[in-house]
Design an enzyme around this catalytic site. Structure first.
Site, PDB file in Angstrom:
ATOM      1  N   GLY A  58      35.770  36.465  41.634  1.00  0.00           N
ATOM      2  CA  GLY A  58      35.074  37.755  41.686  1.00  0.00           C
ATOM      3  C   GLY A  58      35.303  38.568  40.426  1.00  0.00           C
TER       4      GLY A  58
ATOM      5  CG  ASP B 223      40.771  40.673  41.280  1.00  0.00           C
ATOM      6  OD1 ASP B 223      41.662  41.518  41.361  1.00  0.00           O
ATOM      7  OD2 ASP B 223      40.099  40.301  42.266  1.00  0.00           O
TER       8      ASP B 223
ATOM      9  CG  HIS C 238      37.656  37.358  50.233  1.00  0.00           C
ATOM     10  ND1 HIS C 238      38.149  38.467  50.890  1.00  0.00           N
ATOM     11  CD2 HIS C 238      38.534  37.097  49.237  1.00  0.00           C
ATOM     12  CE1 HIS C 238      39.287  38.834  50.330  1.00  0.00           C
ATOM     13  NE2 HIS C 238      39.548  38.028  49.322  1.00  0.00           N
TER      14      HIS C 238
ATOM     15  CD  GLN D  23      48.567  35.940  43.068  1.00  0.00           C
ATOM     16  OE1 GLN D  23      48.410  34.719  43.061  1.00  0.00           O
ATOM     17  NE2 GLN D  23      47.542  36.773  43.111  1.00  0.00           N
TER      18      GLN D  23
ATOM     19  CB  SER E  86      40.420  45.784  47.572  1.00  0.00           C
ATOM     20  OG  SER E  86      41.783  45.428  47.556  1.00  0.00           O
TER      21      SER E  86
HETATM   22  P1  AMP Z   1      42.013  37.773  46.685  1.00  0.00           P
HETATM   23  O1  AMP Z   1      41.997  37.248  48.080  1.00  0.00           O
HETATM   24  O2  AMP Z   1      42.126  39.262  46.612  1.00  0.00           O
HETATM   25  O3  AMP Z   1      42.977  37.044  45.790  1.00  0.00           O
HETATM   26  O4  AMP Z   1      40.575  37.473  46.098  1.00  0.00           O
HETATM   27  C1  AMP Z   1      40.036  36.171  46.124  1.00  0.00           C
HETATM   28  C2  AMP Z   1      38.805  36.133  45.275  1.00  0.00           C
HETATM   29  O5  AMP Z   1      37.863  37.076  45.764  1.00  0.00           O
HETATM   30  C3  AMP Z   1      39.093  36.520  43.817  1.00  0.00           C
HETATM   31  O6  AMP Z   1      38.302  35.722  42.952  1.00  0.00           O
HETATM   32  C4  AMP Z   1      38.657  37.956  43.771  1.00  0.00           C
HETATM   33  O7  AMP Z   1      38.256  38.388  42.487  1.00  0.00           O
HETATM   34  C5  AMP Z   1      37.482  37.928  44.715  1.00  0.00           C
HETATM   35  N1  AMP Z   1      37.211  39.275  45.192  1.00  0.00           N
HETATM   36  C6  AMP Z   1      38.085  40.181  45.691  1.00  0.00           C
HETATM   37  N2  AMP Z   1      37.474  41.332  45.970  1.00  0.00           N
HETATM   38  C7  AMP Z   1      36.173  41.169  45.632  1.00  0.00           C
HETATM   39  C8  AMP Z   1      35.013  41.998  45.685  1.00  0.00           C
HETATM   40  N3  AMP Z   1      35.060  43.255  46.142  1.00  0.00           N
HETATM   41  N4  AMP Z   1      33.849  41.490  45.236  1.00  0.00           N
HETATM   42  C9  AMP Z   1      33.772  40.213  44.772  1.00  0.00           C
HETATM   43  N5  AMP Z   1      34.827  39.381  44.712  1.00  0.00           N
HETATM   44  C10 AMP Z   1      36.005  39.848  45.135  1.00  0.00           C
END
Ligand code: AMP
Length: 275
Positions: A141, A144, A31, A55, A179
């Site tokens: 990111g 995903d 993030h 989701q 993650s």
């Molecule tokens: P999330 O909070 O898991 O919904 O992720 C929010 C954003 O951060 C999304 O665009 C994800 O793809 C991105 N993201 C999550 N994990 C990673 C990572 N390890 N590297 C880069 N981006 C990430």
């Protein structure tokens, strides 16, 4: 840093270019790398923080998803974020039954098949956030991958007036993709978890150095699935796909990726590499 809890309170302090990083919080380096990147290119960097119930599937981790706004706000402030938009549930979903967005085709396989309705939830919340924040660019990111393809398709199909940028996956030193769900792993599971990235890179190296035919590709994919099962993973999929259509491929032609998803104990991990 301003924390905004209602849509009505969401006002830009100054005009200029706006970058948006949509998140569900529980920030890690993945993030933060998106925020850091956005900071370079915009007058205002907005991070949305919303654990979106639509989701999550019935038996998924919505209730136990990690939430800590104070910690997240401190981390975002260090990255120079201007606004955290952390709306309440009723702000975002005031009606029992609201309008939704369904993106066809690229949602039919992989995460879309295993998590029915997941991408309707993603597309709808992302569209709402785009309309509330009106960014010039939204950052996602690579971690995903299917989500980025679904969002790009929605933006294109509906002529949404913004650009989507996808940034590389942030990893732990042993290769495990960062993650928020890694926090669910036991010590033993955590030591096994990097196996997914190891198999993805092993396959990628094979595919990049060999002119593999259909059955050779099948074999290398099957070997990776078996190795992961032997480590204790329940493999949902481990596939070589076209990075635009999400359809399986058996030879390199345009942008392709290896994608994987597997359960380990109570945790489900996903990862991918471009080939
Ligand atoms: P999330 O909070 O898991 O919904 O992720 C929010 C954003 O951060 C999304 O665009 C994800 O793809 C991105 N993201 C999550 N994990 C990673 C990572 N390890 N590297 C880069 N981006 C990430």
């Amino acid at each position: 840093l301003k924390i905004v809890r209602s849509i009505a309170d969401f006002r830009y302090p100054a005009p200029g270019s706006v970058g948006l990083v949509p998140t569900m919080g529980a920030f890690h380096e993945g993030h933060l790398s998106l925020m850091r990147h956005a900071r370079q290119f915009h007058d205002q960097v907005v991070v949305s923080l919303f654990v979106n119930p639509t989701q999550f599937g019935e038996n998924e981790d919505f209730a136990k998803y990690p939430r800590d706004l104070t910690r997240d706000a401190a981390l975002a402030a260090e990255e120079g974020v201007d606004i955290i938009l952390a709306p309440t549930l009723s702000e975002i979903y005031p009606r029992k039954l609201g309008s939704t967005i369904h993106v066809p085709e690229v949602t039919s396989r992989w995460e879309g098949e295993i998590r029915p309705g997941h991408f309707d939830g993603v597309a709808t919340i992302v569209a709402k956030l785009f309309n509330i924040v009106r960014p010039e660019i939204a950052y996602f990111g690579q971690k995903d991958l299917q989500q980025t393809i679904v969002v790009r398709r929605m933006v294109s199909d509906l002529n949404m007036p913004l650009a989507i940028e996808v940034l590389p996956t942030a990893r732990e030193s042993d290769g495990l993709a960062m993650s928020s769900r890694n926090a669910y792993l036991s010590t033993e599971e955590r030591s096994i978890a990097p196996g997914i990235y190891r198999e993805l890179t092993r396959c990628r190296n094979f595919l990049q150095t060999t002119d593999a035919t259909g059955t050779e590709v099948e074999d290398v994919l099957r070997r990776s699935r078996s190795s992961l099962e032997a480590l204790g993973f329940r493999v949902d999929y481990f596939e070589w796909i076209d990075a635009e259509s999400m359809e399986p491929v058996r030879q390199k032609n345009g942008a392709t990726a290896l994608i994987a998803a597997a359960g380990l104990g109570r945790t489900r991990l996903i990862d991918n590499v471009l080939v």
